[in-house]
Design a protein around this motif. Structure first.
Motif, mmCIF file in Angstrom:
data_model
loop_
_atom_site.group_PDB
_atom_site.id
_atom_site.type_symbol
_atom_site.label_atom_id
_atom_site.label_comp_id
_atom_site.label_asym_id
_atom_site.label_seq_id
_atom_site.Cartn_x
_atom_site.Cartn_y
_atom_site.Cartn_z
ATOM 1 N N MET A 1 0.837 -1.198 0.000
ATOM 2 C CA MET A 1 0.000 0.000 0.000
ATOM 3 C C MET A 1 0.876 1.254 0.000
ATOM 4 O O MET A 1 1.924 1.278 0.633
ATOM 5 N N ILE A 2 0.415 2.289 -0.702
ATOM 6 C CA ILE A 2 1.187 3.509 -0.814
ATOM 7 C C ILE A 2 0.548 4.573 0.052
ATOM 8 O O ILE A 2 -0.662 4.775 0.007
ATOM 9 N N GLY A 3 1.315 5.304 0.851
ATOM 10 C CA GLY A 3 0.711 6.357 1.659
ATOM 11 C C GLY A 3 1.707 7.111 2.475
ATOM 12 O O GLY A 3 2.759 6.601 2.822
ATOM 13 N N ASP A 4 1.364 8.377 2.774
ATOM 14 C CA ASP A 4 2.207 9.158 3.664
ATOM 15 C C ASP A 4 1.411 10.175 4.463
ATOM 16 O O ASP A 4 1.957 11.040 5.108
ATOM 17 N N ASN A 5 0.058 10.095 4.405
ATOM 18 C CA ASN A 5 -0.752 10.977 5.240
ATOM 19 C C ASN A 5 -0.739 10.478 6.677
ATOM 20 O O ASN A 5 -0.565 9.287 6.936
ATOM 21 N N GLU A 6 -0.983 11.355 7.600
ATOM 22 C CA GLU A 6 -1.131 10.940 8.978
ATOM 23 C C GLU A 6 -2.541 10.407 9.192
ATOM 24 O O GLU A 6 -3.519 10.923 8.665
ATOM 25 N N GLY A 7 -2.659 9.337 9.973
ATOM 26 C CA GLY A 7 -3.966 8.782 10.283
ATOM 27 C C GLY A 7 -4.671 9.606 11.340
ATOM 28 O O GLY A 7 -4.141 10.588 11.853
ATOM 29 N N PRO A 198 -2.504 -2.555 -5.265
ATOM 30 C CA PRO A 198 -1.201 -3.222 -5.182
ATOM 31 C C PRO A 198 -0.142 -2.455 -5.975
ATOM 32 O O PRO A 198 -0.434 -1.862 -7.019
ATOM 33 N N GLU A 199 1.092 -2.491 -5.482
ATOM 34 C CA GLU A 199 2.158 -1.725 -6.126
ATOM 35 C C GLU A 199 2.375 -2.143 -7.583
ATOM 36 O O GLU A 199 2.622 -1.295 -8.441
ATOM 37 N N HIS A 200 2.247 -3.431 -7.881
ATOM 38 C CA HIS A 200 2.516 -3.858 -9.258
ATOM 39 C C HIS A 200 1.459 -3.311 -10.222
ATOM 40 O O HIS A 200 1.759 -3.056 -11.397
ATOM 41 N N VAL A 201 0.228 -3.109 -9.729
ATOM 42 C CA VAL A 201 -0.817 -2.519 -10.569
ATOM 43 C C VAL A 201 -0.505 -1.044 -10.835
ATOM 44 O O VAL A 201 -0.618 -0.556 -11.971
ATOM 45 N N GLY A 235 21.996 -8.555 -3.431
ATOM 46 C CA GLY A 235 23.154 -7.850 -2.912
ATOM 47 C C GLY A 235 22.992 -6.346 -2.853
ATOM 48 O O GLY A 235 23.921 -5.644 -2.446
ATOM 49 N N ARG A 236 21.812 -5.848 -3.235
ATOM 50 C CA ARG A 236 21.557 -4.395 -3.211
ATOM 51 C C ARG A 236 20.247 -4.156 -2.467
ATOM 52 O O ARG A 236 19.243 -4.813 -2.731
ATOM 53 N N ASP A 237 20.245 -3.215 -1.532
ATOM 54 C CA ASP A 237 18.999 -2.872 -0.854
ATOM 55 C C ASP A 237 18.434 -1.550 -1.355
ATOM 56 O O ASP A 237 17.461 -1.035 -0.811
ATOM 57 N N ASP A 238 19.062 -0.989 -2.405
ATOM 58 C CA ASP A 238 18.612 0.307 -2.936
ATOM 59 C C ASP A 238 18.199 0.212 -4.401
ATOM 60 O O ASP A 238 18.059 1.221 -5.077
ATOM 61 N N LEU A 239 17.986 -1.015 -4.913
ATOM 62 C CA LEU A 239 17.665 -1.183 -6.328
ATOM 63 C C LEU A 239 16.623 -2.278 -6.504
ATOM 64 O O LEU A 239 16.770 -3.390 -5.987
ATOM 65 N N LEU A 240 15.551 -1.943 -7.238
ATOM 66 C CA LEU A 240 14.469 -2.878 -7.507
ATOM 67 C C LEU A 240 14.453 -3.190 -8.995
ATOM 68 O O LEU A 240 14.436 -2.278 -9.832
ATOM 69 N N ASP A 241 14.448 -4.466 -9.334
ATOM 70 C CA ASP A 241 14.333 -4.892 -10.725
ATOM 71 C C ASP A 241 12.860 -5.106 -11.059
ATOM 72 O O ASP A 241 12.166 -5.897 -10.399
ATOM 73 N N VAL A 242 12.378 -4.388 -12.078
ATOM 74 C CA VAL A 242 10.989 -4.487 -12.507
ATOM 75 C C VAL A 242 10.955 -5.054 -13.918
ATOM 76 O O VAL A 242 11.570 -4.492 -14.832
ATOM 77 N N ALA A 278 9.689 7.601 -8.064
ATOM 78 C CA ALA A 278 9.015 8.556 -7.183
ATOM 79 C C ALA A 278 7.929 7.869 -6.364
ATOM 80 O O ALA A 278 7.722 8.178 -5.186
ATOM 81 N N LEU A 279 7.242 6.919 -6.971
ATOM 82 C CA LEU A 279 6.172 6.184 -6.284
ATOM 83 C C LEU A 279 6.728 5.289 -5.180
ATOM 84 O O LEU A 279 6.217 5.273 -4.053
ATOM 85 N N LEU A 280 7.786 4.545 -5.493
ATOM 86 C CA LEU A 280 8.290 3.520 -4.582
ATOM 87 C C LEU A 280 9.406 4.003 -3.675
ATOM 88 O O LEU A 280 9.743 3.334 -2.691
ATOM 89 N N GLY A 281 10.005 5.158 -4.000
ATOM 90 C CA GLY A 281 11.062 5.701 -3.152
ATOM 91 C C GLY A 281 12.347 4.909 -3.191
ATOM 92 O O GLY A 281 13.074 4.840 -2.199
ATOM 93 N N THR A 282 12.651 4.296 -4.347
ATOM 94 C CA THR A 282 13.897 3.550 -4.488
ATOM 95 C C THR A 282 14.347 3.586 -5.938
ATOM 96 O O THR A 282 13.549 3.890 -6.832
ATOM 97 N N HIS A 283 15.624 3.293 -6.186
ATOM 98 C CA HIS A 283 16.111 3.202 -7.554
ATOM 99 C C HIS A 283 15.505 1.983 -8.229
ATOM 100 O O HIS A 283 15.298 0.937 -7.598
ATOM 101 N N VAL A 284 15.241 2.111 -9.528
ATOM 102 C CA VAL A 284 14.564 1.046 -10.270
ATOM 103 C C VAL A 284 15.319 0.746 -11.562
ATOM 104 O O VAL A 284 15.749 1.663 -12.273
ATOM 105 N N TYR A 285 15.481 -0.537 -11.838
ATOM 106 C CA TYR A 285 15.895 -0.983 -13.164
ATOM 107 C C TYR A 285 14.656 -1.543 -13.848
ATOM 108 O O TYR A 285 14.032 -2.485 -13.342
ATOM 109 N N LEU A 286 14.268 -0.954 -14.965
ATOM 110 C CA LEU A 286 13.043 -1.363 -15.657
ATOM 111 C C LEU A 286 13.392 -2.143 -16.917
ATOM 112 O O LEU A 286 14.004 -1.613 -17.841
#
Length: 310
Positions: A1-7, A198-201, A235-242, A278-286
């Motif tokens: 789930m994506i969010g950053d508002n205060e509850g 869902p994030e993938h959607v 081996g990387r915690d700052d990169l997501l493979d999509v 910008a959505l996920l807050g991490t570097h992405v390889y697409l």
């Protein structure tokens, strides 16, 4: 789930929570309006009609209420099986919400499509309908006044409010009008989510949005995107493979999307990657590939595979 508002605390006196949906013909600004109310991009937008294909939910949490907005595809007379399923999705949504926002643009005359939807809404007896005159930043005061009068003649709406998602004009008023028609209830979502998609959607939708830019008018209806895998790079915690697959209906459309020497597809990938990061807050390889799925909009089996169920 994506969010950053205060509850908010569910113990607030007379706290209201519930669902609203925006309906209207294609390209009247429903997705842009929802994004503006949520305060974040949770639905893709485009100048091309029929961009929205899913009932995307955006969550607005205030000190006094939680408003869950369902952005629906534009209602139209369908020409494909996909179009029939999208219309069915919209009509079923109308019966499941607490208040309906009927969107009509200020800068275009009332047409057959608007009257068709107004007739459909008249059949939803128990749900209040707020008419929303959108895109007021693109119309003169005289146009807005004339459109408010024209809309009032379509049906007996609970309220009619002119707004501009671009300038923010009357957004607060619209939010209040929708919240006033929600039932008293504790929050439906905790933790400040902005959407429950869902994030993938969301990632697939961002890729499709990027693909819609700069292509011929007929292509938006022929493009579908499926995210097959999203995994952290080993081996990387700052990169997501999509890994994503884009589908079109004909080889000629594939050539258009790819562009000369692959230039357009590369632009799509670059544009989409920035939005995904910008959505996920991490570097992405697409890793973005494109395939032909012949006449997928009319094929029940392929529609199911792409997530458009009966």
């Amino acid at each position: 789930m994506i969010g950053d508002n205060e509850g908010v605390s569910s113990s607030a006196a007379e706290f209201r929570a519930g669902f609203a949906c925006f309906v209207g013909r294609p390209n009247v600004g429903k997705s842009t309006l929802m994004n503006a109310l949520v305060g974040a991009k949770v639905a893709i937008t485009s100048s091309k009609p029929q961009t929205t294909r899913r009932a995307i939910r955006g969550i607005v949490t205030r000190p006094d209420a939680q408003l869950v907005i369902v952005d629906t595809p534009g209602l139209h007379r369908p020409r494909t099986l996909l179009g029939e399923r999208l219309d069915s999705l919209v009509l079923s949504t109308l019966t499941e919400v607490d208040v309906i926002g009927f969107c009509v643009p200020a800068n275009e005359p009332i047409g057959k499509g608007d009257r068709f939807i107004a007739e459909k809404l008249a059949a939803v007896k128990k749900t209040p309908v707020v008419a929303v005159v959108t895109k007021c930043d693109l119309a003169s005061r005289e146009q807005i006044a004339g459109q408010l009068l024209a809309v009032s003649r379509l049906a007996d709406f609970a309220e009619i409010v002119p707004v501009s998602a671009e300038s923010g004009e009357q957004l607060g008023t619209l939010g209040d009008l929708l919240v006033d028609r929600l039932p008293e209830s504790p929050p439906l979502y905790a933790g400040g989510e902005l959407t429950d998609e869902p994030e993938h959607v969301l990632v697939a939708e961002l890729i499709r949005e990027a693909a819609l830019e700069g292509v011929r008018d007929e292509l938006p209806h022929s493009i579908a995107v499926l995210v097959e895998e999203m995994v952290p790079r080993q081996g990387r915690d700052d990169l997501l493979d999509v890994y994503a697959q884009m589908y079109v209906e004909r080889p000629s459309q594939k050539a258009i999307v790819i562009g000369p020497k692959g230039a357009r597809l590369k632009e799509v990938g670059t544009r989409a990657r920035k939005h995904i990061e910008a959505l996920l807050g991490t570097h992405v390889y697409l890793d973005l590939r494109i395939k032909v799925a012949k006449d997928w909009q009319r094929d029940p089996k392929q529609l199911r595979r792409l997530g458009f169920y009966d």
